[in-house]
Scaffold this motif. Structure first.
Motif, PDB file in Angstrom:
ATOM      1  N   LEU A  90       0.839  -1.213   0.000  1.00 28.96           N
ATOM      2  CA  LEU A  90       0.000   0.000   0.000  1.00 28.96           C
ATOM      3  C   LEU A  90       0.869   1.256   0.000  1.00 28.96           C
ATOM      4  O   LEU A  90       0.607   2.213  -0.737  1.00 28.96           O
ATOM      5  N   PHE A 151      -4.417   4.681   8.709  1.00 32.24           N
ATOM      6  CA  PHE A 151      -4.442   3.305   9.213  1.00 32.24           C
ATOM      7  C   PHE A 151      -5.230   3.244  10.516  1.00 32.24           C
ATOM      8  O   PHE A 151      -4.905   3.944  11.477  1.00 32.24           O
ATOM      9  N   VAL A 180      -7.392   2.255   5.714  1.00 34.68           N
ATOM     10  CA  VAL A 180      -7.008   0.855   5.893  1.00 34.68           C
ATOM     11  C   VAL A 180      -7.451   0.413   7.282  1.00 34.68           C
ATOM     12  O   VAL A 180      -7.001   0.979   8.285  1.00 34.68           O
ATOM     13  N   ASP A 182      -7.351  -2.491   9.859  1.00 36.61           N
ATOM     14  CA  ASP A 182      -6.664  -3.742  10.154  1.00 36.61           C
ATOM     15  C   ASP A 182      -7.500  -4.538  11.144  1.00 36.61           C
ATOM     16  O   ASP A 182      -7.662  -4.148  12.305  1.00 36.61           O
ATOM     17  N   VAL A 205      -9.876  -0.407   2.502  1.00 36.98           N
ATOM     18  CA  VAL A 205      -9.065  -1.631   2.436  1.00 36.98           C
ATOM     19  C   VAL A 205      -9.153  -2.292   3.802  1.00 36.98           C
ATOM     20  O   VAL A 205      -8.869  -1.647   4.822  1.00 36.98           O
ATOM     21  N   ALA A 224      -5.928  -8.967   2.098  1.00 35.42           N
ATOM     22  CA  ALA A 224      -6.461  -7.604   1.962  1.00 35.42           C
ATOM     23  C   ALA A 224      -7.736  -7.708   1.138  1.00 35.42           C
ATOM     24  O   ALA A 224      -7.755  -8.394   0.110  1.00 35.42           O
TER      25      ALA A 224
END
Ligand code: PLP
Length: 351
Positions: A90, A151, A180, A182, A205, A224
């Motif tokens: 990324l 993130f 993103v 996680d 993502v 992902a």
């Protein structure tokens, strides 16, 4: 402001222009009796079984099976050598070294920062609030014209809590770059995954991994989930054979055993909650943070002394006391019932 997300505006020019490597196994896909196209060793491998052939570069079989489990089409899936590979890709896709920046929300997983540093990408830190939730105003203020990614980690490492879903949605709806999320610990969480929201948010993502609840950290398989156009970029950049054959085969087998994994998750969550209660009862424990993951963050008055005491007893936990907002804290992974008993028995003798 709502997002007007355009991936091409986000991608580095060299990546937009990139002609990916075309491997032998990209060019020929059918069955053949004589394979002389990839400079492999035709004799076999010096092992009980052969690994002399290159693996499927796009892991079709594995993705098909994962797709059945995750409820996401294979075309919305990238498989990496751990989620760490996805994180690094990324950065390489979206961030111009020395020019662009990303927003991180500490305390959080350390690789987002390390990967930024490897790729020479500036970091803007917007600490979580005292209860480890997003500071939405702080994030809005930190975003500038060169901010490429944010993130978020939920459940968050090392704090263990999930982020409020509405806050994550606010970020997704108001940021023009990639968000993103996680979800390495999502299997332990009371919260719903974001992988069903891919059609809603083009800038989303979601990262997941088989290293935690699935018990396959040693095989290195991260996932992902994103729009097809983002997944195409991952596939363009990744090394041709990034998931080795042993991993592809073993993971395919492991995915048949979802009942075992679900039973472990249930037991881990029960153990976690029992462990939290016992930790809370210890006189020197100042706080036990609520956890939605397979670990617990604990605040004590003498973290280093406690850490070293446990090491001397051959029990290793993670000292997080130097991390932002985590002064005094140790992070303890939930073990088997026997391991947890041994841990508590050792902790009860600490003075
Ligand atoms: C939040 C988070 N993401 C990703 C990872 C790494 O996952 P993988 O083993 O798939 O690289 C970890 C590992 O500790 C983690 O805590």
């Amino acid at each position: 402001m709502t997002t007007t997300f355009e991936l091409t505006k986000l991608l580095r020019e060299n990546i937009q222009k990139l002609v990916p490597y075309s491997s032998a196994r990209d060019e020929f896909k059918g069955e053949a009796s004589i394979l002389l196209d990839a400079n492999e060793n035709a004799y076999g491998s010096p092992l009980e079984r052969n690994f002399n052939r290159y693996p499927d570069p796009l892991q079709h079989q594995l993705k098909l099976k994962l797709s059945g489990i995750k409820g996401v089409p294979a075309r919305n899936m990238f498989l990496g050598n751990g989620s760490d590979e996805a994180i690094d890709i990324l950065y390489r896709a979206c961030c111009r070294p020395g020019i662009d920046n990303v927003i991180l929300v500490p305390p959080t997983y350390g690789m987002y920062e390390v990967s930024a540093n490897i790729n020479d990408v500036a970091i803007k830190k917007v600490n979580l609030t005292a209860d480890f939730q997003l500071d939405l105003n702080g994030i809005a203020e930190a975003i500038d014209a060169n901010t490429r990614m944010i993130f978020l980690c939920s459940p968050n490492n090392p704090t263990g809590n999930s982020l409020h879903r509405a806050d994550v949605e606010t970020v997704l709806a108001n940021f023009n770059g990639l968000v993103v999320i996680d979800e390495a610990y999502i299997n332990y969480s009371r919260q719903k995954t974001f992988i069903q929201e891919l059609t809603e948010y083009g800038n989303l993502v979601v990262l997941q991994t088989l290293s935690k609840a699935w018990g396959l950290a040693g095989l290195r398989l991260g996932m992902a989930f994103a729009s097809e156009e983002i997944i195409e970029i991952f596939n363009k950049i990744k090394p041709p054979y990034n998931i080795n054959l042993a991993t592809q085969e073993l993971v395919l087998k492991a995915l048949d055993n979802i009942d075992t994994v679900n039973a472990w998750i249930k037991e881990t969550v029960a153990e976690r909650d029992g462990l939290a209660e016992k930790l809370y009862a210890l006189p020197y424990v100042l706080h036990v943070y609520p956890s939605d993951a397979n670990f617990i963050l604990v605040k004590t008055d003498e973290p280093r002394k406690l850490y070293e005491y446990l090491v001397a007893k051959s029990i290793i936990v993670r000292d997080r006391s130097k991390v932002e907002l985590c002064a005094g804290c140790l992070r303890i992974t939930v073990g088997t019932p026997d391991e947890n008993k041994e841990l508590i028995s050792a902790l009860e003798k600490f003075s």
